[in-house]
Design an enzyme around this catalytic site. Sequence first.
Site, short mmCIF file in Angstrom:
data_model
loop_
_atom_site.label_atom_id
_atom_site.label_comp_id
_atom_site.label_asym_id
_atom_site.label_seq_id
_atom_site.Cartn_x
_atom_site.Cartn_y
_atom_site.Cartn_z
N GLN A 186 0.85 -1.19 0.00
CA GLN A 186 0.00 0.00 0.00
C GLN A 186 0.89 1.25 0.00
O GLN A 186 1.76 1.39 0.85
CB GLN A 186 -0.91 0.00 1.23
CG GLN A 186 -1.90 -1.14 1.29
CD GLN A 186 -3.05 -0.98 0.30
OE1 GLN A 186 -3.16 0.03 -0.39
NE2 GLN A 186 -3.91 -1.98 0.22
N TYR A 218 -6.40 -13.58 -2.21
CA TYR A 218 -5.53 -12.46 -2.63
C TYR A 218 -4.85 -11.81 -1.42
O TYR A 218 -4.85 -10.59 -1.27
CB TYR A 218 -6.32 -11.38 -3.39
CG TYR A 218 -7.40 -11.86 -4.32
CD1 TYR A 218 -7.08 -12.30 -5.59
CD2 TYR A 218 -8.73 -11.88 -3.92
CE1 TYR A 218 -8.08 -12.74 -6.46
CE2 TYR A 218 -9.73 -12.31 -4.77
CZ TYR A 218 -9.40 -12.74 -6.04
OH TYR A 218 -10.40 -13.17 -6.88
N ASN A 223 -0.90 -8.37 4.54
CA ASN A 223 -1.22 -7.06 5.11
C ASN A 223 -2.45 -7.13 6.01
O ASN A 223 -2.40 -6.74 7.19
CB ASN A 223 -1.44 -6.06 3.97
CG ASN A 223 -1.62 -4.64 4.45
OD1 ASN A 223 -0.88 -4.17 5.30
ND2 ASN A 223 -2.59 -3.94 3.89
N ASP A 299 -9.52 -8.89 -1.07
CA ASP A 299 -8.95 -7.61 -1.50
C ASP A 299 -8.39 -7.85 -2.90
O ASP A 299 -7.19 -7.96 -3.11
CB ASP A 299 -7.84 -7.17 -0.53
CG ASP A 299 -7.23 -5.83 -0.91
OD1 ASP A 299 -7.78 -5.15 -1.80
OD2 ASP A 299 -6.20 -5.46 -0.32
N CYS A 324 -10.19 -1.65 -4.71
CA CYS A 324 -9.52 -0.49 -5.28
C CYS A 324 -10.25 0.01 -6.52
O CYS A 324 -9.76 0.92 -7.19
CB CYS A 324 -8.06 -0.82 -5.61
SG CYS A 324 -7.87 -2.15 -6.83
N GLU A 358 -10.33 4.02 -2.73
CA GLU A 358 -10.37 2.69 -2.12
C GLU A 358 -11.63 2.62 -1.26
O GLU A 358 -12.03 3.61 -0.63
CB GLU A 358 -9.12 2.50 -1.25
CG GLU A 358 -8.77 1.06 -0.98
CD GLU A 358 -7.70 0.53 -1.92
OE1 GLU A 358 -7.31 -0.63 -1.76
OE2 GLU A 358 -7.26 1.28 -2.81
#
Length: 366
Positions: A186, A218, A223, A299, A324, A358
């Site tokens: 990110q 994903y 993260n 994500d 996104c 986002e």
Amino acid sequence: MALPSINPADYESQLAAKLAQFKGSFAPFGLPEPDVFRSAPLHFRQRTEFRIWHEGDELHYAMFDPDEPKRPVLMETFPVAAESICALMPRLKAALKRQPELRRKIFQVNFLSTLSGDMLVTLIYHRKLEAEWEVAARALATELGVAIIGRSLKQKIVLERDWVIEELEVDGRRLRYQQFEGAFSQPNAGVSSKMLGWASVQANSQAAGLAGDMLELYCGNGNFTVALAPHFGKVLATEMSKPSVKAAHYNLDANGISNVTMVRMASDEISAALARVRPFNRMKDVDLDSYAFNTLFVDPPRSGLDAPTVDLARGFERILYISCNPQTLRENVEALQGTHAIAAAAVFDQFPYTHHLECGLLLVRR
């Protein structure tokens, strides 16, 4: 699309326009009032890439306007870049100008910084890098106090390491992340912390008092995995990128997360595995029958979820979706309308002064 105009005075109005568009797009699906997470108006990007423009004896950092791709936009600083990057830019340029071995045929510089103070600089060339370059680059790394990588066609020279360590505060926890050069991370670490915090709140509020496990697709470098795993009994996380899987294992260990199993599989493969369509050798040590999945976390890339993954999602009590790309998110929400409703929403301004937004949704079974 032209390079964005960066004016902090315009920040709130630009965010308001993006928020209004998001709310209007999702209004037909009963969108609750979204939480809004703002970015710092300046110095918010932890990674940036610049072309190097040679003009006689002078060097310039440059970007190219997509509307005029042959005209470089020269710059001495970049106000959206992290303060550490802005401080390093003139020092690096001066050092390159002094050292012919480092400046010869250099055409790009990439910076990867962190809130925790780590910095990695990649120097990219239109020539093969020899031993003389490495000697000069090691001296440069010592002078600037940064890690340096050299790249050219089919060549990568790592002087010390090709990763940085980021540390983020989330829910009173200090999370530690390894981020590799060239792999996705990110870019706006301040907003990334807010994304992790919001997702953790949704996971905790929905999983409280429920014995359940999470499937994550994903997962990248882990993260969200690191932040969300403590809210569930067990987590099965999938990712295809080898560098990301390597970083995810490091990040899980570094943060003391022991309830996550990682498998290197695509979303359509995990869908087939869960449906028992066929066995996968990569799943031979995973006892799928031991999982009690009630939450799916995704994500995905900008293309969103493909049809088999949407079918898979319909079987979950809760879908926690970070996107996104609001357009493909809307398409997926529309496809899930028969089984799931939106329970919570958020927007995260990862990319100020652009049209990008986002966003996050919590979908619950009707």
